[in-house]
Design a protein around this motif. Structure first.
Motif, PDB file in Angstrom:
ATOM      1  N   UNK A 154       1.029  -0.868  -0.713  1.00  0.00           N
ATOM      2  CA  UNK A 154       0.035  -0.208   0.091  1.00  0.00           C
ATOM      3  C   UNK A 154       0.831   1.589   0.117  1.00  0.00           C
ATOM      4  N   UNK A 155       0.509   1.648  -0.659  1.00  0.00           N
ATOM      5  CA  UNK A 155       1.576   3.908  -1.031  1.00  0.00           C
ATOM      6  C   UNK A 155       0.699   5.006  -0.961  1.00  0.00           C
ATOM      7  N   UNK A 156       1.168   5.685  -0.240  1.00  0.00           N
ATOM      8  CA  UNK A 156       0.319   6.994   0.222  1.00  0.00           C
ATOM      9  C   UNK A 156       1.513   8.062  -0.672  1.00  0.00           C
ATOM     10  N   UNK A 157       1.204   7.971  -1.745  1.00  0.00           N
ATOM     11  CA  UNK A 157       1.964   9.457  -2.286  1.00  0.00           C
ATOM     12  C   UNK A 157       1.345  10.938  -2.349  1.00  0.00           C
ATOM     13  N   UNK A 158       1.947  12.144  -1.886  1.00  0.00           N
ATOM     14  CA  UNK A 158       1.985  13.305  -1.911  1.00  0.00           C
ATOM     15  C   UNK A 158       3.257  13.748  -2.603  1.00  0.00           C
ATOM     16  N   UNK A 159       2.309  14.442  -4.115  1.00  0.00           N
ATOM     17  CA  UNK A 159       3.350  15.404  -5.074  1.00  0.00           C
ATOM     18  C   UNK A 159       2.979  15.776  -6.231  1.00  0.00           C
ATOM     19  N   UNK A 160       3.002  17.221  -5.393  1.00  0.00           N
ATOM     20  CA  UNK A 160       2.183  18.750  -5.496  1.00  0.00           C
ATOM     21  C   UNK A 160       1.265  18.620  -5.532  1.00  0.00           C
ATOM     22  N   UNK A 161       0.286  19.301  -6.176  1.00  0.00           N
ATOM     23  CA  UNK A 161      -1.360  19.383  -5.740  1.00  0.00           C
ATOM     24  C   UNK A 161      -1.804  17.823  -5.398  1.00  0.00           C
ATOM     25  N   UNK A 162      -1.079  16.545  -5.884  1.00  0.00           N
ATOM     26  CA  UNK A 162      -1.757  15.303  -6.099  1.00  0.00           C
ATOM     27  C   UNK A 162      -1.733  14.419  -4.759  1.00  0.00           C
ATOM     28  N   UNK A 163      -2.657  13.794  -3.946  1.00  0.00           N
ATOM     29  CA  UNK A 163      -2.175  13.058  -3.689  1.00  0.00           C
ATOM     30  C   UNK A 163      -2.676  11.333  -3.912  1.00  0.00           C
ATOM     31  N   UNK A 164      -2.167  10.120  -3.507  1.00  0.00           N
ATOM     32  CA  UNK A 164      -2.613   9.436  -4.160  1.00  0.00           C
ATOM     33  C   UNK A 164      -2.651   7.972  -3.183  1.00  0.00           C
ATOM     34  N   UNK A 165      -3.175   7.445  -3.018  1.00  0.00           N
ATOM     35  CA  UNK A 165      -3.160   6.324  -1.776  1.00  0.00           C
ATOM     36  C   UNK A 165      -3.951   5.056  -2.604  1.00  0.00           C
ATOM     37  N   UNK A 166      -2.881   3.725  -2.937  1.00  0.00           N
ATOM     38  CA  UNK A 166      -2.818   2.788  -3.623  1.00  0.00           C
ATOM     39  C   UNK A 166      -2.577   1.178  -2.904  1.00  0.00           C
ATOM     40  N   UNK A 167      -3.898   0.345  -3.207  1.00  0.00           N
ATOM     41  CA  UNK A 167      -3.602  -0.418  -2.458  1.00  0.00           C
ATOM     42  C   UNK A 167      -3.828  -1.446  -3.745  1.00  0.00           C
ATOM     43  N   UNK A 168      -2.230  -2.688  -3.832  1.00  0.00           N
ATOM     44  CA  UNK A 168      -2.074  -3.520  -5.057  1.00  0.00           C
ATOM     45  C   UNK A 168      -2.683  -4.713  -4.533  1.00  0.00           C
ATOM     46  N   UNK A 169      -3.299  -5.170  -3.660  1.00  0.00           N
ATOM     47  CA  UNK A 169      -3.588  -5.868  -3.274  1.00  0.00           C
ATOM     48  C   UNK A 169      -5.537  -6.069  -4.366  1.00  0.00           C
ATOM     49  N   UNK A 170      -6.116  -5.206  -3.786  1.00  0.00           N
ATOM     50  CA  UNK A 170      -7.399  -4.935  -4.621  1.00  0.00           C
ATOM     51  C   UNK A 170      -7.833  -4.103  -5.566  1.00  0.00           C
ATOM     52  N   UNK A 171      -6.052  -3.542  -6.204  1.00  0.00           N
ATOM     53  CA  UNK A 171      -6.248  -3.482  -7.466  1.00  0.00           C
ATOM     54  C   UNK A 171      -7.067  -1.512  -7.627  1.00  0.00           C
TER      55      UNK A 171
END
Length: 410
Positions: A154-171
């Motif tokens: 599971x990754x939580x990424x903050x890049x500039x104005x965007x915040x992304x959370x990604x769970x590879x298990x559930x895609x």
């Protein structure tokens, strides 16, 4: 352990110079804030073995606090080991669901509401067990935290104005926007030694003893040990130890031991760390093909390949209104949070499948006092009293301290 300087215990009658230093470092040093710890009591099994006690120049507690406060590390990356030993009973996974619900998380994705990639739900997994995290930062606008799981990430990424959370298990993907210069999202859930240090070390007062307890080597770095202990009776906290990088002032390891002794409740530390600038590609993210994407920018509507799906999280937040009247009684390490649930007749947790309140009550201690009667639920750190008339008292204090607070509020 190499002795450093233990002559600077912070007693009530010591000079204004030390007090000034404490105030300047206020956001870094405090007794564990009761509800902060209750909400994020993320602990770690002692996962790191110190590889030696380096011979470093002597330093006072005030100087070490100042070193932490003045630390301005903008770029770093590394691996953190984190785990929890609260001494909770095994509820067959029920405790994780309860914590997610308490966090206001929108659910776990799949056919249900919400997204498995929403950090407000996902990061509550850190409240139990052992975990490995990879972290990276490049200034205030770029941070990444990855929770490594069995054959998943599971990754939580903050890049500039965007915040992304990604769970590879559930895609599944969760996306929201961050204002310019915002700190790492979901900061309420500590995940690195600095996060823990920021929460546990916010302010020093006369209820606290602060010393330098020697040196250590963490993740190959020489460090000083800052030891913070309560002077008050009645706290469940034994001591907090922060290993501070001797060169940069960055907290490398955080350990919280309970007054009852035994293994640490919280022990978070780097196993690897670098202060070099991470590669820019570290913070790049594009939703994988076929991933379900949930937008969290006010509408909280799920989209899949650009198609919006129905769903609104507002109703799920209604349960949080019970804490609108939250108050804090006492001070320092003996602070107790209290609120009235409005429920009467004991634990307000009936379910379609049975009486959850009665089930949980079997794990608590029945108590009586001038306030009436109730149930105390105990962990190795945070304890809570729920009275039969629906009032809640919670803090990093003993059962007797909770009963005394309830009696005083009668």
């Amino acid at each position: 352990m190499t002795p450093i300087d233990n002559d600077d215990n912070t007693g009530a009658g010591e000079g204004e110079e030390l007090r000034a230093g404490r105030r300047r470092a206020a956001r870094y040093v405090v007794p564990v804030a009761v509800m902060g710890v209750a909400a994020a009591t993320i602990g770690l099994v002692p996962a790191l073995a110190d590889s030696g006690d380096p011979d470093l120049p002597k330093i006072t507690a005030e100087q070490l606090i100042e070193k932490i406060a003045e630390s301005d590390v903008q770029q770093m990356s590394g691996t953190v080991r984190i785990s929890t030993d609260l001494g909770l009973p095994d509820l067959g996974g029920l405790e994780s669901g309860l914590m997610s619900g308490m966090s206001g998380g929108p659910g776990f994705g799949g056919d249900g509401e919400g997204s498995a990639a929403d950090p407000s739900a996902k990061l509550t997994e850190l409240v139990s067990g052992s975990h490995t995290l990879r972290v990276a930062a490049d200034g205030p606008d770029r941070q990444k935290l990855s929770l490594l799981e069995n054959a998943a990430e599971y990754s939580l990424i903050h890049n500039g104005k965007d915040v992304w959370g990604y769970d590879s298990k559930s895609n599944e993907v969760y996306h929201s926007s961050a204002s310019a210069g915002a700190e790492r999202p979901e900061k309420d859930v500590p995940a690195t030694p600095k996060d823990f240090a920021d929460q546990a070390l916010e302010a020093i007062d006369d209820t606290t003893s602060v010393t330098v307890g020697g040196t250590a080597q963490v993740a190959g770095r020489d460090a000083y040990r800052l030891v913070v202990e309560p002077r008050q009776d009645g706290s469940t906290v034994g001591a907090i130890t922060v290993a501070v990088d001797a060169e940069t002032g960055t907290p490398l390891k955080f350990t919280l031991t309970p007054a009852s002794g035994g293994a640490a409740v919280v022990d978070a530390g780097f196993t690897k760390v670098s202060f070099a600038k991470p590669d820019a590609s570290t913070f790049d993210f594009t939703p994988p093909k076929g991933a379900k994407v949930t937008e969290g920018d006010g509408t909280d509507q799920a989209t899949e390949h650009g198609r919006k799906a129905e769903g609104d999280l507002a109703e799920e937040m209604d349960g949080l209104k019970a804490t609108d009247g939250l108050k804090v009684v006492g001070e320092g390490w003996n602070a107790i949070a209290t609120f009235d649930t409005g429920a009467r007749g004991g634990l307000p947790m009936a379910t379609a499948g049975g009486d959850l309140g009665g089930f949980l009550g079997s794990f608590g201690d029945q108590v009586k006092g001038d306030f009436g009667s109730g149930t105390v639920f105990k962990t190795r750190l945070v304890n809570a009293l729920i009275t039969d008339d629906g009032k809640v008292y919670a803090g990093a204090v003993t059962k007797d301290a909770l009963v005394k607070a309830a009696d005083a509020a009668r």
